[in-house]
Design a protein around this motif. Structure first.
Motif, PDB file in Angstrom:
ATOM      1  N   SER A  59       0.911   7.602   6.460  1.00 51.65           N
ATOM      2  CA  SER A  59       0.437   6.252   6.735  1.00 51.65           C
ATOM      3  C   SER A  59      -0.146   5.610   5.471  1.00 51.65           C
ATOM      4  N   VAL A  60       0.034   4.301   5.375  1.00 54.38           N
ATOM      5  CA  VAL A  60      -0.559   3.544   4.272  1.00 54.38           C
ATOM      6  C   VAL A  60      -1.861   2.879   4.714  1.00 54.38           C
ATOM      7  N   GLN A  61      -2.226   3.050   5.973  1.00 49.72           N
ATOM      8  CA  GLN A  61      -3.431   2.408   6.508  1.00 49.72           C
ATOM      9  C   GLN A  61      -4.693   3.006   5.884  1.00 49.72           C
ATOM     10  N   PRO A  62      -5.762   2.216   5.800  1.00 49.04           N
ATOM     11  CA  PRO A  62      -7.031   2.732   5.290  1.00 49.04           C
ATOM     12  C   PRO A  62      -7.477   3.941   6.108  1.00 49.04           C
TER      13      PRO A  62
ATOM     14  N   LYS B  73     -20.833  14.814   8.692  1.00 55.67           N
ATOM     15  CA  LYS B  73     -20.791  14.821   7.222  1.00 55.67           C
ATOM     16  C   LYS B  73     -20.037  16.007   6.635  1.00 55.67           C
ATOM     17  N   GLN B  74     -19.820  17.058   7.409  1.00 57.85           N
ATOM     18  CA  GLN B  74     -19.062  18.217   6.920  1.00 57.85           C
ATOM     19  C   GLN B  74     -17.590  18.145   7.330  1.00 57.85           C
ATOM     20  N   GLU B  75     -17.218  17.121   8.081  1.00 61.17           N
ATOM     21  CA  GLU B  75     -15.849  16.978   8.580  1.00 61.17           C
ATOM     22  C   GLU B  75     -14.904  16.633   7.425  1.00 61.17           C
ATOM     23  N   SER B  76     -13.901  17.489   7.188  1.00 60.85           N
ATOM     24  CA  SER B  76     -12.973  17.261   6.079  1.00 60.85           C
ATOM     25  C   SER B  76     -11.706  16.523   6.504  1.00 60.85           C
ATOM     26  N   GLU B  77     -11.514  16.336   7.816  1.00 62.35           N
ATOM     27  CA  GLU B  77     -10.346  15.580   8.281  1.00 62.35           C
ATOM     28  C   GLU B  77     -10.436  14.142   7.785  1.00 62.35           C
ATOM     29  N   LYS B  78      -9.286  13.586   7.430  1.00 61.66           N
ATOM     30  CA  LYS B  78      -9.216  12.177   7.051  1.00 61.66           C
ATOM     31  C   LYS B  78      -8.841  11.396   8.309  1.00 61.66           C
TER      32      LYS B  78
ATOM     33  N   ALA C 116       0.862  -1.185   0.000  1.00 66.49           N
ATOM     34  CA  ALA C 116       0.000   0.000   0.000  1.00 66.49           C
ATOM     35  C   ALA C 116       0.897   1.233   0.000  1.00 66.49           C
ATOM     36  N   VAL C 117       0.361   2.347  -0.501  1.00 65.17           N
ATOM     37  CA  VAL C 117       1.125   3.600  -0.539  1.00 65.17           C
ATOM     38  C   VAL C 117       0.309   4.701   0.129  1.00 65.17           C
ATOM     39  N   PRO C 118       0.986   5.711   0.693  1.00 66.91           N
ATOM     40  CA  PRO C 118       0.252   6.830   1.296  1.00 66.91           C
ATOM     41  C   PRO C 118      -0.503   7.622   0.230  1.00 66.91           C
ATOM     42  N   PHE C 119      -1.608   8.205   0.626  1.00 64.24           N
ATOM     43  CA  PHE C 119      -2.383   9.068  -0.267  1.00 64.24           C
ATOM     44  C   PHE C 119      -2.016  10.519  -0.009  1.00 64.24           C
ATOM     45  N   GLY C 120      -1.747  11.250  -1.074  1.00 64.13           N
ATOM     46  CA  GLY C 120      -1.454  12.682  -0.948  1.00 64.13           C
ATOM     47  C   GLY C 120      -0.285  12.929  -0.021  1.00 64.13           C
TER      48      GLY C 120
ATOM     49  N   VAL D 173      -7.923   2.925   0.593  1.00 61.13           N
ATOM     50  CA  VAL D 173      -6.521   2.557   0.722  1.00 61.13           C
ATOM     51  C   VAL D 173      -5.964   2.566  -0.704  1.00 61.13           C
ATOM     52  N   TYR D 174      -4.718   3.011  -0.836  1.00 64.47           N
ATOM     53  CA  TYR D 174      -4.106   3.182  -2.162  1.00 64.47           C
ATOM     54  C   TYR D 174      -2.928   2.241  -2.365  1.00 64.47           C
ATOM     55  N   PHE D 175      -2.707   1.880  -3.626  1.00 72.90           N
ATOM     56  CA  PHE D 175      -1.558   1.074  -4.031  1.00 72.90           C
ATOM     57  C   PHE D 175      -1.300   1.339  -5.509  1.00 72.90           C
TER      58      PHE D 175
END
Length: 159
Positions: free
Chosen positions: A98-101, A135-140, A90-94, A112-114
């Motif tokens: 972390s590579v975790q979901p 639903k408005q929370e933009s934090e990942k 797996a690879v980190p997004f942006g 999760v990305y790869f």
């Protein structure tokens, strides 16, 4: 009128290598010929076209060279281990490390990305039920943190 996505396409350097990679993900070869292969994502519903050629050198951008595969939310938590069992990292997004979901509450999904052997961006994605007030929370949120948050709120029924 529209029922879903029928096909998406990616450039690849070596068609045979790419076919084997996508088959290792459990996808089935539908058709192959003349530097092109089509891999069923959902048999007779959607497929992925793989095109052998120099286009695999095209720089990545989210609008190019990216495909997201829908998986059940229940399988997301184990997705990194499943990929690892296939020899895929797996690879980190942006800008994440972390590579975790992780969960995007404002989009109502988890990802999760790869990458495939040609550096095409691949993603496992699933729908996530999100309480109205989040639903408005933009934090990942890391998947484990999201699960804790939902349990602390007493909303396990959305998992």
């Amino acid at each position: 009128m529209i029922e879903g996505l029928y096909e998406a396409h990616l450039p690849v350097k070596y068609l045979r290598c790419s076919i084997q990679f996508y088959q290792s993900l459990g996808l089935e070869l539908a058709w192959e010929g003349d530097g092109i292969a089509f891999i069923w994502i959902e048999r007779h519903k959607s497929w992925l076209g793989l095109w052998e050629g120099e286009e695999y050198l095209t720089a990545y951008h989210p609008s190019l060279r990216h495909v997201a595969f829908r998986i059940p939310f229940e399988e997301m938590e184990n997705s990194v281990n499943w990929l690892h069992s296939k020899g895929i990292e797996a690879v980190p997004f942006g800008n994440r490390r972390s590579v975790q979901p992780f969960v995007r509450p404002n989009q109502g999904n988890a990802s999760v990305y790869f990458k495939d052997p040609d550096g095409n961006s691949l993603e496992f994605i699933s729908y996530v039920s999100v309480p109205d007030e989040l639903k408005q929370e933009s934090e990942k949120f890391e998947m484990t943190k999201w699960m804790e948050l939902v349990r602390l709120r007493g909303e396990e029924d959305i998992l």
